[in-house]
Design a protein around this motif. Structure first.
Motif, PDB file in Angstrom:
ATOM      1  N   ARG B 187       0.838  -1.214   0.000  1.00 56.27           N
ATOM      2  CA  ARG B 187       0.000   0.000   0.000  1.00 56.27           C
ATOM      3  C   ARG B 187       0.874   1.267   0.000  1.00 56.27           C
ATOM      4  N   LEU B 188       1.999   1.185   0.683  1.00 51.87           N
ATOM      5  CA  LEU B 188       2.914   2.338   0.636  1.00 51.87           C
ATOM      6  C   LEU B 188       3.446   2.540  -0.788  1.00 51.87           C
ATOM      7  N   ALA B 189       3.717   1.420  -1.447  1.00 56.06           N
ATOM      8  CA  ALA B 189       4.205   1.495  -2.833  1.00 56.06           C
ATOM      9  C   ALA B 189       3.136   2.108  -3.733  1.00 56.06           C
ATOM     10  N   VAL B 190       1.884   1.698  -3.523  1.00 57.95           N
ATOM     11  CA  VAL B 190       0.787   2.244  -4.334  1.00 57.95           C
ATOM     12  C   VAL B 190       0.617   3.740  -4.030  1.00 57.95           C
ATOM     13  N   ALA B 191       0.704   4.100  -2.745  1.00 56.95           N
ATOM     14  CA  ALA B 191       0.565   5.516  -2.363  1.00 56.95           C
ATOM     15  C   ALA B 191       1.664   6.344  -3.024  1.00 56.95           C
ATOM     16  N   TRP B 192       2.853   5.781  -3.082  1.00 56.66           N
ATOM     17  CA  TRP B 192       3.991   6.481  -3.707  1.00 56.66           C
ATOM     18  C   TRP B 192       3.710   6.726  -5.191  1.00 56.66           C
ATOM     19  N   GLN B 193       3.232   5.669  -5.872  1.00 55.23           N
ATOM     20  CA  GLN B 193       2.914   5.844  -7.300  1.00 55.23           C
ATOM     21  C   GLN B 193       1.794   6.853  -7.500  1.00 55.23           C
ATOM     22  N   PHE B 194       0.811   6.775  -6.613  1.00 53.26           N
ATOM     23  CA  PHE B 194      -0.355   7.669  -6.720  1.00 53.26           C
ATOM     24  C   PHE B 194       0.069   9.139  -6.591  1.00 53.26           C
ATOM     25  N   VAL B 195       0.892   9.424  -5.613  1.00 55.82           N
ATOM     26  CA  VAL B 195       1.313  10.816  -5.383  1.00 55.82           C
ATOM     27  C   VAL B 195       2.345  11.248  -6.424  1.00 55.82           C
ATOM     28  N   ARG B 196       3.120  10.298  -6.911  1.00 63.19           N
ATOM     29  CA  ARG B 196       4.094  10.626  -7.966  1.00 63.19           C
ATOM     30  C   ARG B 196       3.374  11.105  -9.229  1.00 63.19           C
ATOM     31  N   GLU B 197       2.190  10.547  -9.464  1.00 64.71           N
ATOM     32  CA  GLU B 197       1.396  10.965 -10.626  1.00 64.71           C
ATOM     33  C   GLU B 197       0.955  12.415 -10.508  1.00 64.71           C
ATOM     34  N   GLY B 198       0.667  12.845  -9.289  1.00 64.02           N
ATOM     35  CA  GLY B 198       0.216  14.218  -9.068  1.00 64.02           C
ATOM     36  C   GLY B 198       0.176  14.486  -7.577  1.00 64.02           C
ATOM     37  N   PRO B 199       0.862  15.529  -7.106  1.00 67.29           N
ATOM     38  CA  PRO B 199       0.911  15.808  -5.669  1.00 67.29           C
ATOM     39  C   PRO B 199      -0.491  16.048  -5.097  1.00 67.29           C
ATOM     40  N   LEU B 200      -0.626  15.783  -3.800  1.00 65.29           N
ATOM     41  CA  LEU B 200      -1.896  16.073  -3.111  1.00 65.29           C
ATOM     42  C   LEU B 200      -1.772  17.469  -2.517  1.00 65.29           C
ATOM     43  N   SER B 235     -10.809   3.561   7.014  1.00 62.75           N
ATOM     44  CA  SER B 235     -10.071   4.557   6.212  1.00 62.75           C
ATOM     45  C   SER B 235      -8.644   4.091   5.892  1.00 62.75           C
ATOM     46  N   PRO B 236      -8.505   2.954   5.234  1.00 65.20           N
ATOM     47  CA  PRO B 236      -7.134   2.452   4.988  1.00 65.20           C
ATOM     48  C   PRO B 236      -6.300   3.415   4.153  1.00 65.20           C
ATOM     49  N   GLU B 237      -6.958   4.218   3.299  1.00 62.36           N
ATOM     50  CA  GLU B 237      -6.190   5.150   2.458  1.00 62.36           C
ATOM     51  C   GLU B 237      -5.529   6.230   3.311  1.00 62.36           C
ATOM     52  N   MET B 238      -6.220   6.642   4.398  1.00 63.56           N
ATOM     53  CA  MET B 238      -5.627   7.666   5.257  1.00 63.56           C
ATOM     54  C   MET B 238      -4.456   7.078   6.058  1.00 63.56           C
ATOM     55  N   LEU B 239      -4.616   5.810   6.470  1.00 65.90           N
ATOM     56  CA  LEU B 239      -3.515   5.163   7.186  1.00 65.90           C
ATOM     57  C   LEU B 239      -2.313   4.992   6.255  1.00 65.90           C
ATOM     58  N   ALA B 240      -2.590   4.661   5.017  1.00 65.95           N
ATOM     59  CA  ALA B 240      -1.470   4.487   4.062  1.00 65.95           C
ATOM     60  C   ALA B 240      -0.694   5.790   3.917  1.00 65.95           C
ATOM     61  N   VAL B 241      -1.414   6.899   3.821  1.00 68.28           N
ATOM     62  CA  VAL B 241      -0.741   8.192   3.674  1.00 68.28           C
ATOM     63  C   VAL B 241       0.045   8.527   4.950  1.00 68.28           C
ATOM     64  N   ALA B 242      -0.574   8.241   6.116  1.00 68.93           N
ATOM     65  CA  ALA B 242       0.104   8.552   7.382  1.00 68.93           C
ATOM     66  C   ALA B 242       1.370   7.703   7.548  1.00 68.93           C
ATOM     67  N   LEU B 243       1.265   6.402   7.222  1.00 71.93           N
ATOM     68  CA  LEU B 243       2.448   5.534   7.328  1.00 71.93           C
ATOM     69  C   LEU B 243       3.514   5.948   6.314  1.00 71.93           C
TER      70      LEU B 243
END
Lengths: 78, 696
Positions: B187-200, B235-243
């Protein structure tokens, strides 16, 4: 050119920390220059396929190249 | 990156302690230092700080000073080490103390602060701290944090926590369920790809803009429940971002969240990666195993730490009913009813801290190898490596099917760099795209690296279709090369450049006289004599002179740069070389300046350019050529000029009331212009004074 201890030394002017774009061919360089947003970041053309970028504008150039669908290779990014 | 090595001499936590110490007023500093050192009156405050900082990293000094603490304070230190966290909220410490020092509030925290084992987090504070009590008094109004001396926490490992035992059972027939530990790494890897596509983008309050929050909450991988889940994770997506933030995978900047780097700890295997994730979890702020992103109630980090500590007291192999853990936690103020179960069956199980089993319609748990390593304060845990490497299948449609049984953190990191995660499950899928491969190549992978990795871990050979696509994408990247910091050598002639190229002194020819070297340390200075140096990030050099005509510009080649020629050609034309010297010359003409104006080079822009490049403003001649047509219309007039023998006489004529209005303009000290209608009157008035005027 001068010689020191038998070795040839070239008289050169050193240009450090230059931002440069090298294209595969002249036509691609023309294509890049035709893109208005990119052209305004180009300070000059050193040859038919070497473009000199304004200092400090490398990120903007890479971003615009990607927007154009190019996949620029950034060489020696620190 | 979490600070997991508590024994490291260069721990960031020690630096944080030192930063706080720098803000201690001298009496407080002397009081704290007195617990660690035999003070000498001649020591200055600066010396005291230095000696105290050395003592904080000295095992002998730490052990000696630990003995002076109360058992409750030492228990708290041990719990902080189990939490593998060096920075703690005061609220979390209060929750820990509610179990190991009930009824005493935060007395142990105060004791540790006064003894120099804890330091207040004083970031942003400018005034000096005079007393611990004053700082603690701010607690009701704002969330306070402290930093622990890491070596002290880890060396309190022998302290008996005095915890009430949890009821346990051997459950001889139980079949343990243990997660593979990869869920949150993925999930951290996915979060990294997601944010790499476009910053939050972040709001001023630190939250996310609604559009980006919706994007995150609607993410098909991050917002769905984990594949191996036996308990809910809200809210697993929020935990992924926090981790990801705690792991340095995402960088939180004031205005946006950007992609950082995948953790180095992944290179050391799954055990190290999971310990780092545990530390990241106890550092997470604003996510709760039961309520997700909502705040309030007991500290999740403290609850999790207490659970691990309590389970470690149970004999090896014995199982504890999850419900009993909930009951055991009742001593923690404001703890939610099923806080223990939520943590254990949710994130605790997925981080591989605990194994779980179903028995008599209830979940039972026990620490697994990772949990035991955490509880024993070992920063190393060895987990079985996959017995086979071939764990993926690259399909001709460019999709990669990945079986998690053979996955390792280093493989996960490499795949994340050049393939897009499509689904997460016991078998995951990734996709190779032109963009993902390009990004992989930009991150330092080569085409060969990628192919070798896919072949090494593939169950079948890669098809020609896939290889063809990879080659095509990689070669497309060769079409445009961007050098952010190139070194160029400008030769006197093309022949010299060609010769240097043949000798290998230059790597590539850029133009007829300019060669490229990829980095400065590759220049062999023995082969060159520098006749000039220009740094393109330094201030512009004054490298042109304007001749007396105000239009001809002479270039100083020793100081000029490559930008100069293209700049000059925008408003001037090159002149042929003269016999006097070979310095390049350019001339501004009405035509070149008119062309410059059409390209936006007005007087102001040119003036700025000349000030920058020559040190002088644009010449009047050039201004005349460039913008003479913008001046108000001039008038051609006929008038009579009166020339007098002395300036004094002229002064008199200009000043006398009878002649003053007859002088139209004073042209020079002895020259005055007279309107043709006024000539006779002026002559008459001057004659009345006896001033003689002869016709010219």
């Amino acid at each position: 050119m001068s010689r020191t201890h038998g070795q040839t030394r070239y008289a050169v002017k050193l240009h450090r920390r230059v931002v440069l774009v090298l294209t595969e061919d002249a036509m691609l360089a023309e294509e890049l220059l035709a893109r208005k947003k990119l052209a305004q970041e180009i300070a000059g053309r050193l040859s038919d396929r070497a473009l000199l970028v304004r200092p400090g504008r490398v990120e903007a150039v890479v971003e615009e190249l990607q927007n154009m669908g190019q996949t620029p290779q950034v060489v020696g990014r620190s | 990156m979490p600070d997991v090595d508590f024994t490291a001499a260069d721990s960031p936590a020690l630096a944080a302690c030192a930063a706080s110490l720098a803000r201690y007023a001298e009496p407080l500093l002397r009081s704290v230092a007195g617990r660690w050192l035999r003070l000498r009156t001649q020591w200055t405050a600066e010396e005291l700080r230095e000696r105290l900082q050395e003592a904080l990293a000295n095992p002998v000094a730490v052990d000696r000073t630990l003995k002076s603490l109360s058992p409750a304070a030492r228990r708290l230190l041990r719990l902080m080490a189990i939490g593998l966290q060096t920075e703690w909220r005061l609220r979390a410490l209060a929750d820990l103390l509610a179990v190991v020092d009930p009824g005493e509030g935060i007395a142990a925290v105060r004791e540790l602060l006064e003894a120099g084992f804890l330091y207040p987090q004083l970031a942003g504070r400018t005034s000096q701290l005079t007393s611990i009590a004053t700082w603690l008094n701010q607690a009701p109004g704002q969330p306070l944090s402290v930093v622990v001396v890491p070596l002290a926490a880890v060396r309190a490992r022998g302290e008996d926590l005095g915890l009430t035992s949890l009821p346990h059972d051997d459950l001889a027939t139980a079949t343990p369920q243990e997660a593979d530990g990869f869920e949150w790494l993925l999930r951290l890897a996915v979060a990294w790809q997601f944010v790499r596509e476009g910053p939050l983008r972040r709001t001023q309050q630190g939250g996310l803009f609604k559009r980006d929050l919706d994007r995150l909450q609607g993410h098909p991988l991050l917002s769905t429940a984990p594949a191996e889940s036996i308990g809910a994770v809200p809210s697993p997506e929020m935990l992924a971002v926090a981790l990801a933030k705690a792991e340095g995978v995402l960088h939180f900047e004031p205005e946006e969240i950007r992609a950082g780097e995948l953790p180095d700890s992944w290179e050391d295997g799954l055990g190290t990666a999971l310990l780092s994730l545990w530390s990241a979890w106890t550092g997470v702020d604003g996510w709760d195993p039961q309520r997700g992103g909502e705040n309030g109630g007991a500290s999740p980090a403290a609850v999790a730490t207490l659970i691990v500590a309590a389970l470690a007291e149970v004999p090896d192999g014995a199982w504890v009913r999850a419900g009993h853990v909930d009951a055991w936690l009742e001593a923690v103020p404001d703890v939610a009813e099923e806080a223990g179960t939520s943590f254990l069956l949710g994130i605790g199980h997925q981080l591989r801290l605990v194994q779980a089993t179903r028995h008599r319609n209830a979940w039972w748990v026990r620490l697994g190898p990772v949990g035991r390593a955490v509880a024993s304060l070992s920063n190393r845990v060895t987990l079985d490596r996959p017995t086979f490497e071939q764990t993926l299948l690259v399909q001709p449609n460019l999709e990669i099917l990945l079986y998690r049984q053979g996955l390792t953190p280093p493989l996960l990191a490499r795949l994340t760099r050049f393939a897009e995660w499509q689904t997460l499950g016991l078998a995951c899928t990734l996709r190779l795209t032109a963009d993902s491969v390009y990004r992989g190549l930009e991150s330092g992978e080569t085409l060969n690296d990628i192919v070798r990795l896919l072949e090494r871990h593939g169950t079948r050979a890669i098809s020609e279709t896939v290889l063809g696509s990879l080659r095509s994408w990689a070669s497309k990247r060769e079409r445009v090369l961007v050098y952010p910091s190139a070194v160029l050598l400008e030769f006197r002639s093309e022949e010299e450049l060609d010769r240097a190229l043949r000798q290998g002194a230059v790597e590539q020819k850029v133009s007829d006289r300019i060669g490229l070297i990829s980095s400065e340390d590759r220049i062999d200075y023995a082969q060159f004599r520098l006749v000039g140096t220009r740094d393109y990030l330094a201030v512009d050099e004054r490298c042109v002179e304007v001749n007396g005509d105000g239009l001809t510009v002479t270039v100083n080649e020793h100081k000029s740069d490559l930008l100069l020629t293209s700049e000059l050609r925008r408003f001037a034309e090159p002149l042929p070389a003269t016999g006097t010297d070979d310095r390049p010359r350019y001339r501004m003409t009405p035509a070149t300046l008119a062309a410059a104006r059409t390209q936006g080079w007005d007087t102001k822009a040119l003036n700025t350019w000349f000030l920058r490049r020559s040190g002088d403003a644009l010449s009047a001649t050039a201004k005349l050529l460039l913008a003479g047509n913008e001046a108000p219309a001039s008038r051609l007039e006929q008038m009579t000029v009166l020339r007098v023998p002395t300036a004094e006489l002229a002064d008199g004529i200009v000043a006398w009331a009878e002649t003053r209005d007859l002088i139209r303009e004073r042209l020079a000290p002895t020259l005055m212009a007279v309107g043709s209608d006024d000539v006779e009157t002026l002559l008459a008035r001057l004659a009345s004074l006896g001033v003689r005027v002869e016709p010219g």
